[in-house]
Write a protein that holds these residues in place. Sequence first.
Motif, short mmCIF file in Angstrom:
data_model
loop_
_atom_site.label_atom_id
_atom_site.label_comp_id
_atom_site.label_asym_id
_atom_site.label_seq_id
_atom_site.Cartn_x
_atom_site.Cartn_y
_atom_site.Cartn_z
N TYR A 191 0.84 -1.21 0.00
CA TYR A 191 0.00 0.00 0.00
C TYR A 191 0.87 1.26 0.00
N ALA A 192 1.88 1.28 0.86
CA ALA A 192 2.74 2.46 0.96
C ALA A 192 3.57 2.64 -0.29
N ILE A 193 4.14 1.58 -0.83
CA ILE A 193 4.97 1.67 -2.02
C ILE A 193 4.21 2.29 -3.19
N ASN A 194 2.95 1.92 -3.31
CA ASN A 194 2.15 2.37 -4.45
C ASN A 194 1.29 3.61 -4.13
N GLY A 195 1.41 4.14 -2.92
CA GLY A 195 0.65 5.32 -2.55
C GLY A 195 -0.85 5.07 -2.51
N ILE A 196 -1.25 3.87 -2.11
CA ILE A 196 -2.67 3.51 -2.06
C ILE A 196 -3.16 3.69 -0.63
N GLU A 197 -4.24 4.44 -0.48
CA GLU A 197 -4.81 4.69 0.84
C GLU A 197 -6.30 4.39 0.83
N PRO A 198 -6.85 4.01 2.01
CA PRO A 198 -6.13 3.73 3.25
C PRO A 198 -5.60 2.30 3.26
N GLU A 199 -4.55 2.09 4.00
CA GLU A 199 -4.06 0.72 4.22
C GLU A 199 -4.96 0.05 5.23
N PRO A 200 -5.46 -1.15 4.94
CA PRO A 200 -6.37 -1.81 5.88
C PRO A 200 -5.71 -2.09 7.22
N THR A 201 -6.47 -1.97 8.26
CA THR A 201 -5.98 -2.31 9.59
C THR A 201 -5.57 -3.78 9.63
N GLY A 202 -4.39 -4.04 10.15
CA GLY A 202 -3.92 -5.41 10.27
C GLY A 202 -3.22 -5.96 9.05
N TRP A 203 -3.11 -5.12 7.98
CA TRP A 203 -2.49 -5.63 6.76
C TRP A 203 -1.06 -6.08 7.00
N ARG A 204 -0.26 -5.27 7.69
CA ARG A 204 1.15 -5.60 7.88
C ARG A 204 1.33 -6.85 8.74
N ASP A 205 0.47 -7.00 9.72
CA ASP A 205 0.55 -8.21 10.54
C ASP A 205 0.23 -9.44 9.70
N PHE A 206 -0.80 -9.31 8.85
CA PHE A 206 -1.13 -10.39 7.92
C PHE A 206 0.06 -10.72 7.03
N ALA A 207 0.68 -9.70 6.43
CA ALA A 207 1.78 -9.92 5.49
C ALA A 207 2.97 -10.57 6.17
N ARG A 208 3.20 -10.25 7.45
CA ARG A 208 4.35 -10.81 8.15
C ARG A 208 4.14 -12.26 8.55
N HIS A 209 2.91 -12.66 8.80
CA HIS A 209 2.68 -13.96 9.44
C HIS A 209 1.84 -14.95 8.64
N ALA A 210 1.05 -14.49 7.67
CA ALA A 210 0.11 -15.40 7.01
C ALA A 210 0.76 -16.28 5.96
N VAL A 211 1.82 -15.79 5.31
CA VAL A 211 2.42 -16.54 4.20
C VAL A 211 3.40 -17.58 4.75
N VAL A 212 3.05 -18.86 4.61
CA VAL A 212 3.89 -19.93 5.15
C VAL A 212 4.29 -20.95 4.08
N GLY A 213 3.85 -20.73 2.83
CA GLY A 213 4.12 -21.71 1.79
C GLY A 213 4.71 -21.09 0.54
N PHE A 214 5.31 -21.96 -0.29
CA PHE A 214 6.01 -21.50 -1.50
C PHE A 214 5.88 -22.54 -2.60
N ARG A 215 5.82 -22.04 -3.83
CA ARG A 215 5.98 -22.90 -5.01
C ARG A 215 6.96 -22.23 -5.95
N ALA A 216 7.97 -22.98 -6.39
CA ALA A 216 9.01 -22.42 -7.24
C ALA A 216 8.51 -22.22 -8.66
N PRO A 217 8.83 -21.09 -9.28
CA PRO A 217 8.53 -20.93 -10.71
C PRO A 217 9.13 -22.08 -11.52
N TYR A 218 8.35 -22.56 -12.47
CA TYR A 218 8.74 -23.68 -13.34
C TYR A 218 8.92 -24.98 -12.55
#
Length: 337
Positions: A156-183
């Motif tokens: 949100y901040a990088i792209n100047g998009i407002e408002p940033e949702p409450t809890g977004w940064r906490d979600f981004a820090r903790h919700a992503v636990v998986g990965f798939r490699a390109p190709y």
Amino acid sequence: MSFSSRVAAFCLASLATAGAAFADPPGSRAPLPARPKQVVIISFDSARDISQWKRSRALAKRTGAHFTYFLSCVFLLSSETRSQYTAPRKTSGKSNIGFAASTQEVSQRLEQIGLAASEGHDIASHGCGHFDGKDWSKADWLKEFASFEHILENAYAINGIEPEPTGWRDFARHAVVGFRAPYLSTSKALYEALPAAGYRFDASGVSRGPVQPPTTAGLARFSLPQIPEGPKSRPVIAMDYNLYVRHSGGFERPSKAGEFADRTYQAFRAAFEDQYRGKRVPLQLGFHFALMNDGAYWNALERFAGEVCVKSDVECISFRDYISRQGSGQKQASVGG
């Protein structure tokens, strides 16, 4: 009574007595063991087009499914903000799959990510620039993971998009636990970097058929299965792009879309039935947000999910939910045998 009548009566009486003597007493027969529910794990790579975000979420609502979305973080950057990403061994602003078309598109995509997460879907990482990292070092991979985390958290901040949702940064820090490699391109360095970066599962493998995911160094390693497909039942990776190459050599043939959709559905359904009637190993299916061969593979997915995900003894769940259940020691839901 004649002799023959007396013999017949004796035989009937003997059979009745024998039956009474050898019959199981009421309640003594052990119940059949409960069978685990059949798990189906459906995922999407890159997660770009807004229309496909909406279509997949609608499918989930109709069927009760939860999906995993492997997000490429370059789609959270526009041409104006692309310099925020520097891939390993590349100059800044480079990507194999481009960037978002505009800041408005980034905003719409962020909204879809938030809605999907609130609906219980799994947001996972597909890295950023979709480069083949087979020759990357552990340090290279850690740099790529750090880029993904930074761009997602600060989108949100990088792209100047407002408002940033409450809890977004906490979600981004903790919700992503998986990965798939390109190709689906993996290496020893990747598997060293993933647990070091805090990931709990990887879905970059390929197996001859459905297999239970092993866990190594705290990382569950899932594999897309090869499944029989087509008139000759030749094995193909259970992913839309691989079917696209199989069916039309990677070129669009919209006139054959119906045939390709039916072949795909039949392959998915046969792979499902094999596990459903057998050992009930989780079945994984992979897709992209591209409508290859005039949407044949998405049409097959919607038909398949609409039939199997609604079954009482089937669970269409995400990778994250599957490993969370296993990690907590929670037994898989079961049904009467």
